[in-house]
Design a protein around this motif. Sequence first.
Motif, PDB file in Angstrom:
ATOM      1  N   CYS A   1       0.817  -1.211   0.000  1.00 46.09           N
ATOM      2  CA  CYS A   1       0.000   0.000   0.000  1.00 46.09           C
ATOM      3  C   CYS A   1       0.854   1.265   0.000  1.00 46.09           C
TER       4      CYS A   1
ATOM      5  N   ARG B   1       2.159   1.568  -3.673  1.00 46.19           N
ATOM      6  CA  ARG B   1       1.163   1.803  -4.706  1.00 46.19           C
ATOM      7  C   ARG B   1       0.357   3.082  -4.486  1.00 46.19           C
TER       8      ARG B   1
ATOM      9  N   SER C   1     -10.291   1.765  -2.394  1.00 48.53           N
ATOM     10  CA  SER C   1     -10.251   1.519  -3.836  1.00 48.53           C
ATOM     11  C   SER C   1     -11.343   2.340  -4.488  1.00 48.53           C
TER      12      SER C   1
ATOM     13  N   LEU D   1      -6.216  -2.810  -5.832  1.00 43.90           N
ATOM     14  CA  LEU D   1      -5.416  -2.782  -4.615  1.00 43.90           C
ATOM     15  C   LEU D   1      -6.026  -3.672  -3.525  1.00 43.90           C
TER      16      LEU D   1
END
Length: 484
Positions: free
Chosen positions: A107, A110, A311, A319
């Motif tokens: 996380c 990204r 998301s 994700l």
Amino acid sequence: MDKIYHILTLVGIAIYWLLVAGVTLRVVLKRKAVSVSLSWLMIIYILPIVGVFCYFLFGELNLGRKRGERAKVMFAPFEEWFRSLSDCQAHLPQGMGAHIKKIDELCTHRMGIPALSGNHLTLHNSPNDILYSIIHDIESSTSTIHMVFYIWHPGGLTDAVASALIRAAKRGVEVKLLLDSAGSARFFRSHWVDMMRDAGIRLIEQMQVSPWRIFLNRLDLRQHRKIIVIDDKIAYTGSMNMVDPAYFKQDSGVGQWIDVIVRMTGPAVNVLAAIHAWDWEFETGERRLPKTPECLIGPSDPHHPIQVVPSGPGMPENLISQVLTLAMHQAKTSVCITTPYFVPSADLLATLKMTAQRGVSVDIILPEKNDSFMVKWASRSFYGELLDAGATIHEFNGGLLHTKSVVIDQKFCLIGTVNIDMRSLWLNFELTLAVDDKSFTQELYRQQQEYIKQSHQIEYSKWRTRSLGHRFLERLFYLFSPLL
């Protein structure tokens, strides 16, 4: 005249086949998951005109021009704000357990959101406890109340929540309420709308549904998050919409909806506040990022980290699906899942099967009765493969089990708004919490075991003897899985 009709018929056939060919090429070139592409192609060919029409409406993530442009420019400033949390005291990667550490890395890389420690969690599983707790915190608020919900349904204790919000707004608290247009359609036809706005509440109808917008944006793109943030100090999220189950869908034939909500205090509240700010800007264009928090951890605060995983449009694709897959790959002894809507992607189905095949106990708890006829039969199309792989499937008899939870090894859990279906994992605005707190996780696991006690187990030997009619319905609605 006959010749003219003949020519018109040939022209119509030519136009139709050009349209089908064009849509087929578009499906292939979009490079979706193979199973999704094949499902769309079968729908287009089996239901020729209807299939093409459905693809134009639901086949691609069309946000509309303004929202699409807005989503493109929003990510950078929010990512910068999220990344600033990595330097705060509450981000302690060196002390993270194995389950949460890899999810924190994913996380953070990204989207910039780190796992934060120092939070206190309370699991509420009774509708009255949930709603009275929310009312109490609203009554105690001093500065801000920010909410996002898919469904707000008037009636029962929900009206008491609405009244508490109106009183808060009248005493000077900033109240911002974002509700999904489709999910909260009944609310937007009620007297509460004018009452709230007259009191000063900023009430926004997100992703409006109307015939005029049918080709401007994807109509089934929905705001499915459930978030409450009060004074940037208290937050709620989970599976329960703003409804009193005793007054909600009583004539649907599925029983009362069964949900849980998490009440949270601590540094992770600030991340939920930022997610609300994201949703608000996406719909209104107004940017109001929260102040960068200090995220201090007191000597008595627990160090169990929480990873907030959002998301939706504009955010990194898949994700939550990646987090779910990563969590199951790390399971050593058990995985227990509850979800009302179970239509997994091919990749997620393969992960579930492999997890069971390597000796991990996999329990999946689903409602016996479902408010979606199509989802009910599409879900059952996956039973055979999962049972054959060694998973155990339980069908809950005590109402519509709406809780969305995953418990790994009774030590780590995921809890939030996310269903195990393509809509939640690929399309909607969603939110889940990855929680590395053994005590909280075991409390959630005990709740799952209570659900199992109210369920019946699907026996593989009996399942294999189900009727041809049931098999037909399963395969038929499996074809529509991209739409479910």
